[in-house]
Design an enzyme around this catalytic site. Sequence first.
Site, PDB file in Angstrom:
ATOM      1  CG  HIS A 191      -1.779   1.204   1.349  1.00  0.00           C
ATOM      2  ND1 HIS A 191      -2.989   1.282   0.698  1.00  0.00           N
ATOM      3  CD2 HIS A 191      -1.621   2.382   1.998  1.00  0.00           C
ATOM      4  CE1 HIS A 191      -3.538   2.452   0.950  1.00  0.00           C
ATOM      5  NE2 HIS A 191      -2.738   3.141   1.743  1.00  0.00           N
ATOM      6  CG  ASP A 209     -12.174   3.771   5.037  1.00  0.00           C
ATOM      7  OD1 ASP A 209     -11.767   4.515   5.939  1.00  0.00           O
ATOM      8  OD2 ASP A 209     -11.751   3.822   3.871  1.00  0.00           O
ATOM      9  CB  SER A 255      -8.917   5.162   7.280  1.00  0.00           C
ATOM     10  OG  SER A 255      -9.106   5.163   5.896  1.00  0.00           O
ATOM     11  CE  LYS A 303      -8.998   2.177   3.146  1.00  0.00           C
ATOM     12  NZ  LYS A 303      -9.095   3.509   2.559  1.00  0.00           N
ATOM     13  NE  ARG A 309     -10.572  10.680   8.579  1.00  0.00           N
ATOM     14  CZ  ARG A 309      -9.624   9.884   8.086  1.00  0.00           C
ATOM     15  NH1 ARG A 309      -9.925   8.664   7.661  1.00  0.00           N
ATOM     16  NH2 ARG A 309      -8.379  10.288   8.019  1.00  0.00           N
TER      17      ARG A 309
HETATM   18  N1  URA Z   1      -5.934   6.962   2.742  1.00  0.00           N
HETATM   19  C1  URA Z   1      -6.927   6.224   3.313  1.00  0.00           C
HETATM   20  O1  URA Z   1      -7.306   5.173   2.810  1.00  0.00           O
HETATM   21  N2  URA Z   1      -7.470   6.669   4.450  1.00  0.00           N
HETATM   22  C2  URA Z   1      -7.080   7.815   5.045  1.00  0.00           C
HETATM   23  O2  URA Z   1      -7.607   8.153   6.080  1.00  0.00           O
HETATM   24  C3  URA Z   1      -6.064   8.569   4.435  1.00  0.00           C
HETATM   25  C4  URA Z   1      -5.493   8.119   3.264  1.00  0.00           C
END
Ligand code: URA
Length: 446
Positions: A93, A172, A194, A198, A179
């Site tokens: 990621h 999320d 967050s 995932k 947010r």
């Molecule tokens: N990327 C994400 O998936 N979540 C966040 O809160 C910030 C960047």
Amino acid sequence: MISSCTCGREAMDIVDLIQRKRDGKELTSDEIGSFLDAYMGGEVAEYQMSAWLMAAFLKGLTLGETRSLMDAMIASGETLDLSPLGRTVVDKHSTGGVGDKVSLVLGPLVASCGAVFGKMSGRGLGHTGGTVDKLESIPGFRTTLDSGAFISQLQEVALCIAGQSPELVPADDRLYALRDVTATVDSNPLTAASIMSKKVAAGADVVALDVKVGSGAFFRNRGQAAGVAHLMQQLGEARGMQVVILMTSMEQPLGHAVGNAVEVREAIETLGGNGPGDLVELVTALAAELLSRAGLGLDREQAAQKAAACLESGAALEKMEQWIAAQGGDPACVREPEVLALAPVERTLKATTDGFVSSLDALTVGQAVFALGAGRRRRGDPVDHGVGAVVQAKVGDGVAAGQELATVYARSGAAADVAIAALGAAYSFSEERVEPPPVAETGPIC
Ligand code: URA
């Protein structure tokens, strides 16, 4: 106003939970779980969740609260069980950057070395691109796969990159959208929960996190990036995942290409052994971390050697072809770059004096390409896969007056002129020799 709910658990006073977080008190795992359940069930209003998020942003969350939030977010949807594969599954990621096509190279590379690479990716938002958008510039490439198809492809090809499934971590999606409009994105615990919710839900055993720092990155400040990185590692490990972190520079774009199709072209060139040095260095470092944890009996040095050999032999490029075909894309693009169509208006930026490139601002380049149409302002907006830029001259390069610095691909002459002016502003020059900046901090930081 909704002030309390039962949500299948004990009666909960919503206002009290907001108030206690506002006052910096620690909430229990049950309270956080019930609060999120109630929000997902429509019993907590958007303005109440907004208030709670702002309280969490201002007062912070303890490690325990952050873990509880991640767990509750994971429990809001399905999780992928990859254990039937009987193999270690690796994932990666990035916190997002300009010209970041690492996944497009790393996936085929580690799969060609014998690892299983399974990744769910996001679409781009703002000036940083998304892997799914880049992949969709390949004619026919399918990025929407159900979990059965995702697992079958891992079984058959050892490589799958698909769009984030809406069934995984639906909380999320809603929290991030909230947010985004309540100035609460830039919070370490909210960001870590967050991202890691995932990653855990997508089922991999090992994840390499490429945490980017610099003008074109989500984090401008190294201290904050390191704090979030450490938190993400703790969250992943609490769920039995191996997490390795690399902190990498995003002061200038990665590689030369910035856009969608143009980045896929560069990824293919890299897999064919002709990639830009910074991209090759980063991909090799990430491959070494993943391959040495993939149950292949390789240490980090052997893993780096294996990755270099697979780039050299063409095995990684063949894996790219196999992968594209498996997801319905036209594999001819691997041998015929013109299959990845670029926008028709091509303009170049030329150096006006001799010197050395002293900086190339990643944010300015990202915004210029975004303005051409390569990115989206809001979720659901279309992106133009053909527009983009190639910044041939990078920091440290010597240039002569009249030499080409960059090329843009645009839909109109007017758009190309705007982009060329912006790229001109992104470059700074020095008469003195300039050292190219390091790509990654030496070794994994955690
Ligand atoms: N990327 C994400 O998936 N979540 C966040 O809160 C910030 C960047």
